[in-house]
Scaffold this motif. Structure first.
Motif: not given
Ligand SMILES: NC(=O)C1=CN([C@@H]2O[C@H](COP(=O)(O)OP(=O)(O)OC[C@H]3O[C@@H](n4cnc5c(N)ncnc54)[C@H](OP(=O)(O)O)[C@@H]3O)[C@@H](O)[C@H]2O)C=CC1
Ligand SMILES: O=C(O)C1=N[C@H](C(=O)O)C[C@H](O)C1
Length: 250
Positions: A15-17, A36, A53, A57, A145
């Motif tokens: 979602r954020m990516g 990814e 992520s 990661a 989380d």
């Molecule tokens: N600091 C801020 O302002 C914000 C922080 N966040 C945080 O950001 C994080 C991600 O949120 P969100 O985008 O909603 O979550 P998502 O689950 O939508 O996205 C996370 C992405 O990371 C990928 N990923 C998982 N493991 C790895 C890896 N080892 N290497 C590379 N990519 C990997 C996932 O792939 P797969 O689907 O294959 O597992 C997925 O595409 C969360 O921890 C959230 O709390 C969110 C919004 C704002």
């Protein structure tokens, strides 16, 4: 330093990516790599990497940033938005502070970062005997989380204002006959449902009045814009761990 910043995205399909990708496209920036799960972190054509992520990661990426930075005149910038780091994972991240410019925040919005300063002031003035602090947060049902990274930052800010460690006063779960609330506790309540983007409130409750500080995120593009701003700021910094307060000068 190359004139144009080359941006890599970790967790690019998340979602954020995706939100970061849209912001970079809209502002005419160069996306040099999208990582990814399962990808090798090839940072040879990137100056910065924006990373939403998972903690593990982010740690693996940080190691790759440190190693790539060794052959460069300037360090790689890693903007770390992932939340849910354990204290042990946080310590592991700190091991790369001499090689990587890390900007880590549980929330990259202006509003939440402004609120942190206000909470430090309020909690320093409202004594723990008369004023109970409660942190409330709500997010979408896919969030893994809890409490959120933001809720923990807000709780940390109030603990700081009171001159205590959050870990000593944090109450993150209440169920059953738990006894009366202890003065000085900082409580956390969590809601998960539907598509809630990010709701945070901090209550200071006395017997006679309640003061509420609250922030509502309407669109996650907000966080993506803040992360891009942080990345650009980071290019002018020395290696170390920074936060969004540093970026905004708060
Ligand atoms: N600091 C801020 O302002 C914000 C922080 N966040 C945080 O950001 C994080 C991600 O949120 P969100 O985008 O909603 O979550 P998502 O689950 O939508 O996205 C996370 C992405 O990371 C990928 N990923 C998982 N493991 C790895 C890896 N080892 N290497 C590379 N990519 C990997 C996932 O792939 P797969 O689907 O294959 O597992 C997925 O595409 C969360 O921890 C959230 O709390 C969110 C919004 C704002
Ligand atoms: O997972 C999310 O979505 C969000 N996570 C961050 C957090 O844990 O505080 C920031 C934002 O509230 C959205």
């Amino acid at each position: 330093m190359s004139a144009t910043t080359r941006f890599a995205i970790n967790g690019a399909k998340g979602r954020m990516g995706q939100a970061v990708g849209r912001v970079l496209d809209e502002t005419g920036q160069t996306v040099s790599a999208r990582f990814e799960q399962g990808d090798m972190f090839d940072l040879t054509r990137s100056d910065v990497v924006i990373d939403f992520s998972t903690p593990e990661a982010s740690l693996a990426l940080c190691e790759a940033c440190a190693s790539e930075g060794l052959s460069r005149p300037r360090p790689i910038v890693q903007v770390i938005g992932s939340t849910g780091f354990t204290p042990e994972q946080q310590d592991r991240l700190a091991l790369y502070a001499d090689e990587v410019v890390m900007i880590q925040s549980g929330n990259f919005s202006l509003g939440v970062n402004l609120m942190i300063g206000l909470l430090k002031q309020a909690s320093a003035r409202l004594n723990a005997k008369d004023w109970d602090i409660e942190v409330l947060e709500g997010h979408h049902k896919r969030k893994v989380d809890a409490p959120s990274g933001t809720a923990l930052m807000l709780g940390e800010a109030t603990a700081y204002g009171r001159g205590v460690n959050l870990k000593d006063v944090k109450v993150a779960a209440r169920d059953g006959i738990i006894g009366a609330r202890k003065d000085g506790d900082i409580g956390f309540s969590v809601i998960r449902g539907g598509g809630i983007v990010g709701e945070h409130s901090v209550l200071f409750a006395s017997e006679d009045e309640i003061i509420t500080f609250s922030h509502s995120a309407r669109d996650r593009t907000l966080f993506a814009r803040g992360a891009v701003q942080a990345a650009q700021w980071g290019r002018k910094q020395k290696p170390g761990i920074y936060d969004m307060q540093d970026v905004l000068g708060f």
